[in-house]
Structures are given as C-alpha cells and as structure tokens.
Design an enzyme around this catalytic site. Structure first.
Site, PDB file in Angstrom:
ATOM      1  N   SER A 133       0.802  -1.224   0.000  1.00 39.25           N
ATOM      2  CA  SER A 133       0.000   0.000   0.000  1.00 39.25           C
ATOM      3  C   SER A 133       0.838   1.280   0.000  1.00 39.25           C
ATOM      4  CB  SER A 133      -0.950  -0.055   1.200  1.00 39.25           C
ATOM      5  OG  SER A 133      -1.813   1.036   1.207  1.00 39.25           O
TER       6      SER A 133
ATOM      7  N   ASP B 286      -3.076   6.608  -3.039  1.00 35.11           N
ATOM      8  CA  ASP B 286      -1.951   5.910  -2.403  1.00 35.11           C
ATOM      9  C   ASP B 286      -1.371   4.871  -3.373  1.00 35.11           C
ATOM     10  OD1 ASP B 286      -3.728   3.806  -2.250  1.00 35.11           O
ATOM     11  OD2 ASP B 286      -3.140   3.223  -0.223  1.00 35.11           O
TER      12      ASP B 286
ATOM     13  N   SER C 256      -0.224   0.647  16.397  1.00 36.10           N
ATOM     14  CA  SER C 256      -0.427   0.484  14.953  1.00 36.10           C
ATOM     15  C   SER C 256      -0.631  -0.994  14.625  1.00 36.10           C
ATOM     16  CB  SER C 256       0.798   1.010  14.215  1.00 36.10           C
ATOM     17  OG  SER C 256       0.843   0.468  12.912  1.00 36.10           O
TER      18      SER C 256
HETATM   19  C1  16G Z   1      -4.301  -0.654   6.864  1.00 39.75           C
HETATM   20  C2  16G Z   1      -5.791  -0.660   6.686  1.00 39.75           C
HETATM   21  C3  16G Z   1      -6.332   0.741   6.800  1.00 39.75           C
HETATM   22  C4  16G Z   1      -5.931   1.322   8.120  1.00 39.75           C
HETATM   23  C5  16G Z   1      -4.453   1.229   8.326  1.00 39.75           C
HETATM   24  C6  16G Z   1      -4.109   1.597   9.739  1.00 39.75           C
HETATM   25  C7  16G Z   1      -7.098  -2.084   5.284  1.00 39.75           C
HETATM   26  C8  16G Z   1      -7.342  -2.579   3.908  1.00 39.75           C
HETATM   27  N1  16G Z   1      -6.142  -1.194   5.398  1.00 39.75           N
HETATM   28  O1  16G Z   1      -3.675   0.067   5.849  1.00 39.75           O
HETATM   29  O2  16G Z   1      -7.708   0.676   6.716  1.00 39.75           O
HETATM   30  O3  16G Z   1      -6.311   2.669   8.217  1.00 39.75           O
HETATM   31  O4  16G Z   1      -4.016  -0.096   8.111  1.00 39.75           O
HETATM   32  O5  16G Z   1      -2.767   1.446   9.928  1.00 39.75           O
HETATM   33  O6  16G Z   1      -7.755  -2.486   6.226  1.00 39.75           O
HETATM   34  P1  16G Z   1      -2.156   1.509  11.376  1.00 39.75           P
HETATM   35  O7  16G Z   1      -2.804   0.419  12.175  1.00 39.75           O
HETATM   36  O8  16G Z   1      -0.710   1.358  11.162  1.00 39.75           O
HETATM   37  O9  16G Z   1      -2.521   2.869  11.900  1.00 39.75           O
HETATM   38 MG    MG Z   2      -3.620   1.283   0.174  1.00 41.17          MG
END
Ligand code: 16G
Ligand code: MG
Length: 548
Positions: A69, A281, A504
C-alpha cells in the site's frame, strides 16, 4: 487428496521458497507487511492457504494481493481476499499467522493440521486470483504465490499489476457474475461507463471545472487512470502527476498517506492556486483531495469530507426518489475529525457509528444499514447498498413518477460507479467528481460545509506496542495503567481537545492523535500525549519533543 501428496508442499518450500528468517510475523490489519526480502516464504504459504480457503468455500475464488500500500518501496506485503471481495474472515488470521511462522520442516504437518481443522475437502477444485502492485519485488512474490497454489493443486490466475480494489472487484465478479465481468476491462466498463452515462445527464455548471490534477503516488493507481483518461471523451480532463517515471519513488513524499499525515503538498505535482488535486496511495485504495490557496496554504479534503459529500448527495437523491423507507448510516473511526462527526449528525441528520481502524471493521458495521457509507479519515472507504436498497431503487427507477424516476436512475448509476467490495480511489474519484459536477461546486465550496478542527498525528516507538490495550473503538486505552487518565487530563486543558493512543496494526509503533481548536494547541496536545506514552508505555529512543 491423500496426505502423502502434501510432500510437494515441503519440496517447493525447500527448493524454491525456504524460510530464511526467524522473525515472527503476524497477519495484521491488512495482511502481512514487512521488508520484501523477508516475505517470499510467507507469500508461498499464503498460496497454500488460499487454496485451502477456496475449498472450504466450495471452490469459490479467493484473491491474493501482493502490496504494501502506502509504505515505501523496500516493504511489501500480502493479503487474502474472500469470495465476496471482502477482507479475509478474521478467524483465519490466526491460522495464516501460524502457517507463516512454522519451520520448513513442520510445514507439511501444519498444513495437514489446518486442512483438518477447517474441514477442507481437498478433492474439490480451487481457484486463486493473484494481483500485485508496482514494486520491483512484487513479480517474485507473485510467482511464490502461484507456486503455493500449484503445490496444493489449485488453479492460479495472475492479473499482473492491478490496484488492490481491481483485484477485489474481479474476485467478487468471478463468484457472482451479476456484479460484473472479472477482468480489468470489465472493471473499467462498469465504473467508467457509469461515470460517462451520468455525465450525459448532468451538464457542467456553476463553479465546477472539469480539470482535475492527480498525484498518483508513483504507484499503480495513476497508471490505471492513464489508461482510463484516454476514454473519457473530455468529460474529465485528468492531468496526471507522479506516474512512476522520471525517477519518482513510490509513496516517497507523495501520495494520499503523505498528504494526509504531513498535511503538506506532495512533490512532483505542478501547483496552480485553487486547482483541486486528488492524491492516491500506492495501491490505489485511498483517495484524498486538496488545493493550495494563493498563499500556498494547503486545504485538505480527506476521507471525512468525501464521506459527507457522498452521503449528502445520496440523501438528496433518496429524497427525490421518495425512497424514504431506506435508511442510510455513516461509519467512521476515532480518526474522524470531530467537526465532521458533528456535521453529519447535526446538519445531515445521518446516524454515525464509530468502529476500530481497519476496513474490515468499517465494512462490517456499514452492512447494518440499507445504505452504508464508510470512510476512514485517511481516504479509504466506499458505499455499500443492501439488496433491499438496490431492489427498491430499481423499482422506483422503473415504475415511479417522472421526477422520482430521475433521482432513482441517478442512484442506479452511482451504484454502478461504486466498487462495493472495498475502498477504491478510482471509483471514489469518479463519485466525488460526479457530486461536485451535479452541484456545480468548487473545492472551496465543498470545503465550506464545515470547518475541520486542527489535528496532529505522531508516532512513538516503545518496547512492546501490545502493552497498549484499547476499548470503545480505540478511543480509550485500558493499559498501561494511568495512561488514559493522563490523556484525559492533557486533553482537558485545551478547548475542543480530544486525543487517543493506539498500537499500529501495520508498523511496530504506537500512534497518537490529537485535535484542538488551534493548530498550535493540537500540536502541543499531541506532543504531550506522546510524552505520556513514552513514559508510561516504555518508550525507546529519543523522548518526544514539545513544539517550539
Ligand atoms: C491498513 C488498513 C487501513 C488502516 C491502516 C491503519 C485495510 C485494507 N487497510 O492500511 O484501513 O487505516 O491499516 O494502519 O484495512 P495503522 O494500524 O498502522 O494505523
Ligand atoms: Mg492502500
């Protein structure tokens, strides 16, 4: 399949995709994600798991997407897509984690155990669709995925470089042919076709102008828009930047995540005051907009803004169609700006649900409405329509009074333009452009609906991020002791102060979010909360600094 044929599982592993690292890896919010050189055995094993999953689902197609991503180029990842195009069922995440971490010597027996545990009939056919993003490590990983599928006698089909949402879409269509044709071209026909149809009905007027600048994050989304651009017949004049050439690096100082988190303009985009810019993205599933004013101040239009824009337009059409018995709701996370939540409940009078971060949680909550609009503030989201909603709208479009029919037909076009399987930057971009055009809006007017509370996000590195436990859709933490009380006390010092802390799901860090009535206050609050995390949750490295 007799267990003896599982030997090939080991043979492939040993000869081609051996486990070379003992670092524990976990299936997180969006699958496995780490440095690309640690992933080959993981992706091979997910190929095995995808076949088992396909058989548990009676031979329906499962998807595998190779992507990290919005992460930088050296990372990569893999996630599985369930038959209806949604994220892998949560109870399988633990199985995926187990399979990814066993030694090569235990791989055969673990695979056998899993087959028994989930009761997979290994004599069934199995089908797996594989897609990848533009990273240079992706082809190698996609080949490992295919080998995993082949090792268990499933049928892999490689889609090459596609956005994550295109892969989700193709999986859904393969399992439900009423949804569309399971190819990239089928996707363009449906989504872009619906956009063109709607543009015939909605003449450009007011402050809307058809020029749109796009920051492609040097990833796959911009490349696909470049294909689409040629078929738009002037309905939308896409000016594309950051398409991956000219030494531009994937997600580096550009793309939706960079723009949202840093609140800075991306590199590589030409800047014209008040020109609206859409920023995607790296794998094309997030979208935010922004424009610069004549003093080069950036004005961000994030996922909250997209959600409110779409919800208010859908509400208007539902009213026009007199489809009053259909309920609509909006789903957000704790990252939604407080001002947006207030606007949705008080002005739009649409109910709001707050859930944990991660698309699977939002998607799930949105299913409880006839029409569910879900968006993370970071720009990941979509709209989903229940069967009841689709039937009701189709019936009005056919049998209603002329005015009702007009609204219902527009709704049907919007449904066609929407990728309901998952948040999709390309589909969302066409939806936003449709609403702006229908209402004759300039991005400034879109932004005028409400005033965002200034906010700040920070990261803190700690010894063990799992020491932080949260509740109430991540808005409060229950561990370590004393942290929530400290956050409450700090937030209480500022007008409109709100802050939260969560581990996270994609990086080994703790995230801090704060908002308050001025940027300086939000910056200070975020830094103070970061310090509290550092002290109470075992911070490592440099102590977070307060803003000057
Ligand atoms: C991933 C998630 C996104 C979320 C992010 C949070 C999917 C497809 N993607 O990219 O929705 O906002 O994680 O990241 O679910 P973090 O837990 O590192 O903050
Ligand atoms: Mg993405």
């Amino acid at each position: 399949m007799p267990p003896s044929s599982l030997r090939v599982v080991y043979a492939f592993a040993r000869e081609m995709h051996p486990k070379t690292s003992d670092v524990f890896i976990q299936y997180g919010t969006a699958g496995f994600r780490t440095k690309a050189n640690l992933l080959e055995h993981v992706v091979y094993r997910m190929g095995l798991l995808a076949v088992i999953r396909s058989r548990v689902k009676n031979g329906r197609t499962i998807g595998m997407m190779i992507t990290a991503s919005h992460n930088l180029e050296p990372d990569n990842g893999v996630k599985l897509v369930d038959p209806d195009g949604e994220m892998l069922e949560q109870s399988w995440e633990e199985i995926a984690t187990r399979l990814a971490n066993v030694s090569d010597n235990d791989l055969e027996s673990t695979t056998e155990q899993i087959i028994k545990q989930v009761n997979a009939d290994m004599s069934l056919k199995a089908s797996v669709f594989i897609g990848m993003d533009t990273r240079y490590t992706s082809p190698r990983l996609a080949a490992a995925a295919s080998n995993g599928v082949i090792a268990l006698k499933g049928t892999p089909r490689e889609f090459g470089i596609v956005t994550t949402p295109i892969l989700h879409y193709c999986v859904k269509c393969r399992n439900d042919n009423t949804y569309g044709i399971p190819t990239e071209e089928g996707y363009y026909e449906k989504i872009v076709g619906a956009f063109k149809t709607i543009r015939q009905k909605l003449p450009v007027f007011g402050e809307y102008n058809t020029t749109l600048y796009v920051d492609g994050a040097n990833g796959v989304g911009g490349k696909k828009l470049n294909i689409i651009r040629k078929s738009l017949d002037g309905e939308l004049d896409l000016q594309l930047f950051n398409l991956g050439g000219n030494g531009g690096k994937l997600n580096l100082n550009c793309g939706a995540d960079f723009v949202k988190v840093s609140q800075k303009q991306p590199v590589g985009v030409e800047h014209v005051p008040y020109q609206r810019v859409a920023s995607l993205d790296g794998d094309g599933d997030r979208l935010v907009y922004y424009y610069l004013d004549d003093k080069e101040n950036m004005h961000l239009l994030d996922g909250d803004r997209i959600a409110t824009l779409l919800a208010s337009y859908i509400a208007e059409l539902l009213k026009g169609a007199e489809a009053g018995d259909l309920n609509m709701g909006l789903v957000q996370t704790a990252y939604a700006n407080g001002a947006s939540t207030r606007y949705i409940t008080e002005e739009l009078k649409v109910p709001v649900t707050c859930v944990k971060t991660g698309v699977k949680h939002l998607h799930h909550a949105a299913l409880s409405y006839d029409i569910g609009v879900y968006f993370e503030a970071n720009g990941h989201g979509t709209v989903i329509y229940s069967d009841k909603a689709k039937k009701t709208i189709a019936k009005i479009a056919h049998d209603g009074e002329p005015e009702q029919r007009k609204s219902a037909q527009l709704l049907l076009n919007l449904i066609d333009m929407t990728n309901e399987t998952v948040g999709d930057a390309i589909s969302d971009l066409f939806l936003v452009e449709t609403v702006l055009c229908a209402r004759g809006l300039h991005a400034r007017q879109w932004r005028a609906a409400y005033a965002d509370l200034p906010c700040r996000q920070l990261k803190v590195t700690v010894q063990d991020r799992n020491a932080i436990a949260t509740t109430d859709a991540e808005r409060r933490c229950t561990a370590p002791e004393g942290l929530q009380a400290a956050v409450d006390a700090l937030a209480g010092k500022y007008a409109s102060g709100r802050a939260f802390v969560r581990p996270s799901g994609t990086e080994d860090i703790v995230r801090v979010y704060a908002e308050a009535d001025s940027q300086l206050a939000a910056d200070k609050l975020a830094a103070e909360v970061a310090q509290a995390v550092y002290e109470l949750a075992g911070g490592v490295g440099e102590r977070p600094q307060l803003p000057a």
